[in-house]
Motif scaffolding. Structure first.
Motif, PDB file in Angstrom:
ATOM      1  N   VAL A 162       0.865  -1.173   0.000  1.00 53.59           N
ATOM      2  CA  VAL A 162       0.000   0.000   0.000  1.00 53.59           C
ATOM      3  C   VAL A 162       0.904   1.226   0.000  1.00 53.59           C
ATOM      4  O   VAL A 162       1.676   1.425   0.943  1.00 53.59           O
ATOM      5  CB  VAL A 162      -0.938   0.035   1.226  1.00 53.59           C
ATOM      6  N   THR A 163       0.846   2.038  -1.072  1.00 53.57           N
ATOM      7  CA  THR A 163       1.614   3.274  -1.085  1.00 53.57           C
ATOM      8  C   THR A 163       0.849   4.323  -0.279  1.00 53.57           C
ATOM      9  O   THR A 163      -0.372   4.239  -0.129  1.00 53.57           O
ATOM     10  CB  THR A 163       1.852   3.794  -2.516  1.00 53.57           C
ATOM     11  N   ALA A 164       1.566   5.290   0.237  1.00 51.95           N
ATOM     12  CA  ALA A 164       0.969   6.337   1.074  1.00 51.95           C
ATOM     13  C   ALA A 164       0.129   5.700   2.182  1.00 51.95           C
ATOM     14  O   ALA A 164      -1.002   6.089   2.449  1.00 51.95           O
ATOM     15  CB  ALA A 164       0.141   7.305   0.238  1.00 51.95           C
ATOM     16  N   ALA A 165       0.719   4.702   2.826  1.00 53.68           N
ATOM     17  CA  ALA A 165      -0.005   3.886   3.804  1.00 53.68           C
ATOM     18  C   ALA A 165      -0.422   4.650   5.053  1.00 53.68           C
ATOM     19  O   ALA A 165      -1.277   4.175   5.796  1.00 53.68           O
ATOM     20  CB  ALA A 165       0.839   2.676   4.199  1.00 53.68           C
ATOM     21  N   ALA A 166       0.143   5.814   5.295  1.00 51.06           N
ATOM     22  CA  ALA A 166      -0.218   6.591   6.487  1.00 51.06           C
ATOM     23  C   ALA A 166      -1.302   7.619   6.208  1.00 51.06           C
ATOM     24  O   ALA A 166      -1.778   8.282   7.128  1.00 51.06           O
ATOM     25  CB  ALA A 166       1.012   7.291   7.056  1.00 51.06           C
ATOM     26  N   GLY A 167      -1.724   7.743   4.958  1.00 48.84           N
ATOM     27  CA  GLY A 167      -2.791   8.679   4.609  1.00 48.84           C
ATOM     28  C   GLY A 167      -4.153   8.096   4.941  1.00 48.84           C
ATOM     29  O   GLY A 167      -4.274   6.930   5.320  1.00 48.84           O
ATOM     30  N   GLY A 168      -5.180   8.892   4.780  1.00 45.48           N
ATOM     31  CA  GLY A 168      -6.536   8.449   5.115  1.00 45.48           C
ATOM     32  C   GLY A 168      -6.968   7.207   4.368  1.00 45.48           C
ATOM     33  O   GLY A 168      -7.387   6.214   4.960  1.00 45.48           O
ATOM     34  N   THR A 169      -6.865   7.221   3.052  1.00 41.68           N
ATOM     35  CA  THR A 169      -7.261   6.061   2.251  1.00 41.68           C
ATOM     36  C   THR A 169      -6.282   4.918   2.465  1.00 41.68           C
ATOM     37  O   THR A 169      -6.690   3.755   2.537  1.00 41.68           O
ATOM     38  CB  THR A 169      -7.344   6.425   0.760  1.00 41.68           C
ATOM     39  N   GLY A 170      -5.004   5.232   2.573  1.00 43.29           N
ATOM     40  CA  GLY A 170      -3.995   4.198   2.791  1.00 43.29           C
ATOM     41  C   GLY A 170      -4.264   3.402   4.059  1.00 43.29           C
ATOM     42  O   GLY A 170      -4.175   2.175   4.070  1.00 43.29           O
ATOM     43  N   LYS A 171      -4.593   4.098   5.136  1.00 41.53           N
ATOM     44  CA  LYS A 171      -4.883   3.408   6.397  1.00 41.53           C
ATOM     45  C   LYS A 171      -6.100   2.496   6.250  1.00 41.53           C
ATOM     46  O   LYS A 171      -6.111   1.388   6.789  1.00 41.53           O
ATOM     47  CB  LYS A 171      -5.103   4.421   7.520  1.00 41.53           C
ATOM     48  N   LEU A 172      -7.102   2.954   5.525  1.00 37.99           N
ATOM     49  CA  LEU A 172      -8.295   2.130   5.296  1.00 37.99           C
ATOM     50  C   LEU A 172      -7.940   0.874   4.503  1.00 37.99           C
ATOM     51  O   LEU A 172      -8.347  -0.235   4.863  1.00 37.99           O
ATOM     52  CB  LEU A 172      -9.357   2.943   4.555  1.00 37.99           C
ATOM     53  N   VAL A 173      -7.152   1.027   3.452  1.00 36.07           N
ATOM     54  CA  VAL A 173      -6.768  -0.117   2.622  1.00 36.07           C
ATOM     55  C   VAL A 173      -5.911  -1.096   3.426  1.00 36.07           C
ATOM     56  O   VAL A 173      -6.082  -2.316   3.321  1.00 36.07           O
ATOM     57  CB  VAL A 173      -6.045   0.347   1.338  1.00 36.07           C
ATOM     58  N   VAL A 174      -5.007  -0.574   4.242  1.00 34.38           N
ATOM     59  CA  VAL A 174      -4.187  -1.445   5.095  1.00 34.38           C
ATOM     60  C   VAL A 174      -5.082  -2.286   5.993  1.00 34.38           C
ATOM     61  O   VAL A 174      -4.921  -3.504   6.100  1.00 34.38           O
ATOM     62  CB  VAL A 174      -3.199  -0.614   5.952  1.00 34.38           C
ATOM     63  N   GLN A 175      -6.047  -1.670   6.631  1.00 32.65           N
ATOM     64  CA  GLN A 175      -6.933  -2.393   7.538  1.00 32.65           C
ATOM     65  C   GLN A 175      -7.787  -3.421   6.808  1.00 32.65           C
ATOM     66  O   GLN A 175      -7.998  -4.533   7.303  1.00 32.65           O
ATOM     67  CB  GLN A 175      -7.803  -1.402   8.310  1.00 32.65           C
ATOM     68  N   MET A 176      -8.255  -3.081   5.608  1.00 31.33           N
ATOM     69  CA  MET A 176      -9.037  -4.042   4.821  1.00 31.33           C
ATOM     70  C   MET A 176      -8.169  -5.234   4.418  1.00 31.33           C
ATOM     71  O   MET A 176      -8.625  -6.388   4.462  1.00 31.33           O
ATOM     72  CB  MET A 176      -9.621  -3.361   3.584  1.00 31.33           C
ATOM     73  N   ALA A 177      -6.931  -4.971   4.021  1.00 31.33           N
ATOM     74  CA  ALA A 177      -6.030  -6.048   3.634  1.00 31.33           C
ATOM     75  C   ALA A 177      -5.733  -6.968   4.818  1.00 31.33           C
ATOM     76  O   ALA A 177      -5.716  -8.196   4.673  1.00 31.33           O
ATOM     77  CB  ALA A 177      -4.739  -5.467   3.063  1.00 31.33           C
ATOM     78  N   LYS A 178      -5.509  -6.389   5.980  1.00 36.59           N
ATOM     79  CA  LYS A 178      -5.250  -7.197   7.173  1.00 36.59           C
ATOM     80  C   LYS A 178      -6.468  -8.045   7.529  1.00 36.59           C
ATOM     81  O   LYS A 178      -6.323  -9.210   7.892  1.00 36.59           O
ATOM     82  CB  LYS A 178      -4.857  -6.303   8.358  1.00 36.59           C
ATOM     83  N   MET A 179      -7.659  -7.473   7.406  1.00 38.14           N
ATOM     84  CA  MET A 179      -8.880  -8.236   7.690  1.00 38.14           C
ATOM     85  C   MET A 179      -9.051  -9.396   6.729  1.00 38.14           C
ATOM     86  O   MET A 179      -9.620 -10.427   7.085  1.00 38.14           O
ATOM     87  CB  MET A 179     -10.104  -7.315   7.634  1.00 38.14           C
TER      88      MET A 179
END
Length: 135
Positions: A21-38
């Motif tokens: 996930v690029t820009a993983a600390a941004g708003g959308t990045g954090k959401l995508v990180v959490q979805m991927a982990k789930m």
């Protein structure tokens, strides 16, 4: 749109896959990180500073990589690191790239065969100059 590649990879690879996930600390990045982990993915978050690396890790990234150094134009080629980071060295299954032109080539080079790259930027990163999308 973000969930579809994760769902397909989960079915095809029984939940054992790597995601960038690029820009993983941004708003959308954090959401995508959490979805991927789930969805059971191992996540590499790409960030531009040490402070952002801490934010990305706090939101679920297994590992982080600072891909832009102070004073450097553009982004370094992180594909070699990403391939080495992947479970088998063949590359990652999915890349979510919200940066675009500066990271597009490295994002594509980070993928394993039949991997999926999702660009979600204002302007498509590889489109000819002056075009907003492919014909």
């Amino acid at each position: 749109a973000f969930e579809f590649p994760l769902h397909c990879k989960k079915l095809a690879q029984t939940g054992k896959y790597d995601v960038i996930v690029t820009a993983a600390a941004g708003g959308t990045g954090k959401l995508v990180v959490q979805m991927a982990k789930m969805a059971g993915a191992r996540v590499l978050g790409l960030v531009s500073t040490e402070a952002k690396a801490e934010i990305a890790a706090a939101h679920g990234c297994d590992d982080t990589l600072i891909y832009r150094q102070p004073g450097q134009q553009g982004c370094e080629d992180f594909s070699g690191f990403a391939r080495g980071w992947s479970r088998d060295g063949a590359g990652v299954s999915v890349v979510y790239d919200s940066i675009g032109k500066a990271t597009a080539a490295a994002s594509l080079a980070s993928l394993r065969p039949r991997g999926t790259c999702v660009f979600f930027v204002r302007r498509a990163p590889l489109c000819p100059k002056g075009r907003q999308s492919w014909p």
